[in-house]
Structures are given as structure tokens and as C-alpha cells.
Design an enzyme around this catalytic site. Sequence first.
Site, short mmCIF file in Angstrom:
data_model
loop_
_atom_site.label_atom_id
_atom_site.label_comp_id
_atom_site.label_asym_id
_atom_site.label_seq_id
_atom_site.Cartn_x
_atom_site.Cartn_y
_atom_site.Cartn_z
N GLY A 103 23.72 22.29 20.24
CA GLY A 103 22.64 21.48 19.69
C GLY A 103 22.00 20.27 20.42
O GLY A 103 22.47 20.05 21.94
N ALA A 132 26.01 20.08 13.31
CA ALA A 132 26.07 18.79 12.12
C ALA A 132 24.96 19.46 11.25
O ALA A 132 23.84 20.68 11.54
CB ALA A 132 25.60 17.78 12.54
N TYR A 153 21.37 13.21 3.32
CA TYR A 153 21.89 14.12 4.18
C TYR A 153 22.95 12.67 4.75
O TYR A 153 24.16 12.87 5.38
CB TYR A 153 20.76 13.63 5.89
CG TYR A 153 21.29 13.40 7.05
CD1 TYR A 153 21.59 14.80 7.40
CD2 TYR A 153 20.90 12.51 7.36
CE1 TYR A 153 22.14 14.53 8.78
CE2 TYR A 153 21.52 12.55 8.70
CZ TYR A 153 22.33 13.45 9.80
OH TYR A 153 22.27 12.78 10.77
N ASP A 179 23.14 6.59 11.69
CA ASP A 179 22.46 4.99 11.40
C ASP A 179 22.22 6.10 9.93
O ASP A 179 21.90 4.07 8.71
CB ASP A 179 21.64 4.65 12.42
CG ASP A 179 20.49 5.77 12.29
OD1 ASP A 179 20.68 7.12 12.25
OD2 ASP A 179 19.14 4.85 12.23
N ASP A 181 31.82 28.85 11.49
CA ASP A 181 31.93 27.62 10.41
C ASP A 181 33.03 26.80 10.44
O ASP A 181 33.59 27.29 9.69
CB ASP A 181 31.19 28.60 9.34
CG ASP A 181 31.29 27.28 7.94
OD1 ASP A 181 30.33 26.55 8.26
OD2 ASP A 181 30.65 28.51 6.92
N ILE A 182 32.52 25.65 10.92
CA ILE A 182 33.36 24.62 10.62
C ILE A 182 33.79 24.01 9.31
O ILE A 182 34.92 24.13 8.87
CB ILE A 182 33.25 23.40 11.25
CG1 ILE A 182 31.64 22.86 10.37
CG2 ILE A 182 32.88 23.11 12.48
CD1 ILE A 182 31.31 21.34 10.81
N LYS A 206 27.03 12.83 5.67
CA LYS A 206 27.94 12.39 6.66
C LYS A 206 28.86 11.67 6.91
O LYS A 206 29.85 11.61 6.94
CB LYS A 206 26.98 11.93 8.34
CG LYS A 206 25.34 12.36 8.62
CD LYS A 206 26.56 13.92 9.02
CE LYS A 206 26.36 13.29 10.77
NZ LYS A 206 27.46 14.22 11.48
N1 LIG Z 1 18.71 14.25 16.02
C1 LIG Z 1 18.94 12.51 15.63
O1 LIG Z 1 18.28 11.81 15.91
C2 LIG Z 1 20.94 11.91 15.30
C3 LIG Z 1 20.43 10.69 14.70
C4 LIG Z 1 21.48 10.11 14.52
C5 LIG Z 1 22.97 11.06 14.80
N2 LIG Z 1 22.64 11.94 14.81
C6 LIG Z 1 23.98 13.04 15.26
O2 LIG Z 1 24.10 12.98 16.19
C7 LIG Z 1 25.29 14.78 16.19
C8 LIG Z 1 24.53 15.52 16.70
O3 LIG Z 1 23.51 16.00 15.81
P1 LIG Z 1 22.38 16.46 17.13
O4 LIG Z 1 20.90 16.42 16.96
O5 LIG Z 1 22.73 16.96 18.16
O6 LIG Z 1 22.15 18.18 16.16
P2 LIG Z 1 21.31 19.63 16.38
O7 LIG Z 1 20.55 19.82 16.99
O8 LIG Z 1 20.80 19.55 15.03
O9 LIG Z 1 22.69 20.37 16.72
C9 LIG Z 1 23.43 20.77 15.77
C10 LIG Z 1 24.55 22.03 16.27
O10 LIG Z 1 25.34 22.22 14.78
C11 LIG Z 1 26.40 23.89 14.62
N3 LIG Z 1 26.03 24.45 13.71
C12 LIG Z 1 25.15 23.70 12.01
N4 LIG Z 1 25.73 24.45 11.25
C13 LIG Z 1 27.32 24.73 12.36
C14 LIG Z 1 28.40 25.04 11.66
N5 LIG Z 1 27.81 25.24 9.98
N6 LIG Z 1 29.63 25.41 12.41
C15 LIG Z 1 29.49 25.16 13.60
N7 LIG Z 1 28.13 24.49 13.48
C16 LIG Z 1 27.32 24.61 13.51
C17 LIG Z 1 24.00 24.25 15.50
O11 LIG Z 1 25.22 25.40 16.10
P3 LIG Z 1 23.29 26.97 16.03
O12 LIG Z 1 22.88 26.64 17.28
O13 LIG Z 1 24.72 28.22 16.06
O14 LIG Z 1 22.85 26.53 14.60
C18 LIG Z 1 24.20 23.25 16.69
O15 LIG Z 1 24.77 23.32 17.94
C19 LIG Z 1 24.99 14.89 14.47
O16 LIG Z 1 26.55 14.77 14.14
C20 LIG Z 1 24.22 14.11 13.66
O17 LIG Z 1 24.08 13.48 12.32
C21 LIG Z 1 21.75 12.78 15.97
#
Ligand SMILES: NC(=O)c1ccc[n+]([C@@H]2O[C@H](COP(=O)([O-])OP(=O)(O)OC[C@H]3O[C@@H](n4cnc5c(N)ncnc54)[C@H](OP(=O)(O)O)[C@@H]3O)[C@@H](O)[C@H]2O)c1
Length: 293
Positions: free
Chosen positions: A10, A59, A124, A101, A35-36, A128
Site C-alpha cells: 500500500g 486497511a 469507513y 482523522d 486476510d487479516i 476504523k
Molecule cells: N490514504 C490516506 O489518505 C489515509 C489517510 C488517513 C489514514 N490512512 C490509514 O493509513 C493506513 C494505510 O493506508 P494506505 O492508503 O496506505 O492503504 P492502501 O494503499 O489502500 O493499502 C492497503 C493495503 O492493505 C492490504 N489489504 C487490504 N485488505 C486486506 C486484508 N483483508 N488482509 C490483508 N491485507 C489487506 C492491501 O493489500 P493488496 O495490495 O494485496 O490489496 C494493501 O497492501 C490505513 O490504516 C488507513 O486507514 C490513510
Amino acid sequence: MKVWLIGGRGLLGSALRERLETRGIEHVETNSELDIADAARVQAFARRERPTHVLNAAAYCRVDDAETHQDEAFRVNALGPENVGRAATNIGARVVHFSTDFVFDGRAHEPYAEDATPNPLGAYGLSKLAGEQRLLALPGALELAYVVRTSFLFGERSRGFAGRIVRLIREQDEVRVVADRHSRPTYAGDLADAALALAGLGAARAAEPAVYHYANAGVTSWVEFASTIRESCLAHGAVRAARIVPVRAAEFPQAAERPAYSALATARVEAALGLQPRPWQARLTEFLARLWG
Ligand SMILES: NC(=O)c1ccc[n+]([C@@H]2O[C@H](COP(=O)([O-])OP(=O)(O)OC[C@H]3O[C@@H](n4cnc5c(N)ncnc54)[C@H](OP(=O)(O)O)[C@@H]3O)[C@@H](O)[C@H]2O)c1
């Protein structure tokens, strides 16, 4: 020392992986193939690999889709962290879990502290928040669990809002961006450094397990963030750089309601790590320079 990195493909996970590699920290990585939400498989993996630290960057992040796929959002975002947390604490491993947030309703006028009352506006955020609560309720969480909330991530992978804006600016004549939503943008690499430091994977000892907020310095609107990207496109000789048109959130219908103001206060992480997050503009400019280069 051995790290289990969950969600390493991710946006945030790839920044974490890059740092683990650079620092030569032994690690194993899994993504959605493990799958977590599957407690038995998560337990078995932890027992086999015996990590000392678990970083959960996995996530279900599709904020709008979560409204119509609530079961899936809760499976991954609520049950997932509980399973990961139980597997980690059972073997005495520190666990860092990331949150958002979007657990807040955005009605505040000053940055949210860690103990501000959450009140998510959509599925969402609700999923979370449930994940945070389930993790922190586990026996052993007090000694081993870190919840790191962040906002408005951008990073090396061209996913997320920044990547989408870069693409639209290059492809369209006009890009409509919401002007009345404010937050603190966060460079994934800086968040990764802070998370590793909190868990004791940096130079110093681990910080107290707790909920922490991390974001880069400066509150901005989505439209100002997009305009900064556009200026960088122009400075790097982009052949096409769409005009940015500010719109109100109400004119830009999305399935999920989002907080209007979701800046996170970062005093706790600053005190714990003895650092000041860098201004988001500096990090965005560096990130874009690498993207163009
Ligand atoms: N993006 C933002 O702007 C943002 C803002 C605030 C907080 N956050 C938080 O930051 C964290 C990281 O977000 P991100 O944007 O980096 O996420 P992301 O790019 O969407 O990556 C999600 C990761 O989770 C994996 N995943 C999804 N479902 C899964 C499951 N059931 N079991 C195991 N792995 C699974 C995906 O694997 P695959 O590649 O195999 O699908 C991918 O590696 C999250 O907790 C999110 O809530 C993000």
C-alpha cells in the site's frame, strides 16, 4: 528484531518497507493474500514467524465504497486489527496499527488531540474506530499496542489524492477540487519514520504504547494542496496543466460524508520523539520533484 509488515504493497506500507530495507531490519511482508480478518491464519503466521514487531498498514480504504460494503469494511478495518493485535500480544510483540482523522466529525475549529471524542461521519470512519477500540481492549494492549492516526496521506506510490490530482492535471483542462475541507497533509515517508521510532525500530528506545497523531506541519484545504501540485507541474514544464476550480463540498456529491476540518494535533508524538513534523509544502515539493525526475 524481526518485523511483520502487513499491507506492504500500500501507499504507507511501501514507505515502511523501504525504510526497513534501508535500515537492514529483518522483515516478512504480507498483503491481502493473508486476510487479516482470518484469525486462525493470522495466529498461525505469527506463531511461525515469531516477529518482535508487527506493523499493520493494511486497511479497506475506499471511503465511498465502504458505505455500500460495510461488512467488508468492518471485516478488514475492525476485525482485522483485533486479530493482528491478539496474534502480536500473544507472542509479546509490539504492534503498530494505523488509523485515520475520519474517526472525527470535523466540527472542531482547532486540531484534534488524541483524547478528543471520536464521532465518525461514515462507514469507513466507524469501521476504523471499531478497529482501534478492539485492538486497545485486548489484554496486553496497554504494554504493546500503538495506534497511530494520520490524515491526507501522500507518498511515493501514485495512489491517493495526490496521485489522482497529478493525473487529472496532466489529462484535463479543468479540475474541480473541494475548497471547504481542511486537514494536515502527511508524507508517508515521514509517518513511516515516526511509526518505526515509536515502536523502538529507530535509533532510540520505544515510546510509551498509546494513541498518537502524526501529520506534517500546516493545515490546508484540498484546493490549496491541488494548486501546489499544479504549480509544480508548471515549474517542471508540463505540457498541460489543468485549471484548478474550487468548489464547495456540497457541490461535489460523494457517497460518504467527510469531515470538513480534520487537522490532528501532534504534540504527543513531538514530545515522545523529540521532533517537529516538517511543513507539508516542503515534503510535497520533494515528492513531486522525484515524480518528475
Ligand atoms: N490514504 C490516506 O489518505 C489515509 C489517510 C488517513 C489514514 N490512512 C490509514 O493509513 C493506513 C494505510 O493506508 P494506505 O492508503 O496506505 O492503504 P492502501 O494503499 O489502500 O493499502 C492497503 C493495503 O492493505 C492490504 N489489504 C487490504 N485488505 C486486506 C486484508 N483483508 N488482509 C490483508 N491485507 C489487506 C492491501 O493489500 P493488496 O495490495 O494485496 O490489496 C494493501 O497492501 C490505513 O490504516 C488507513 O486507514 C490513510
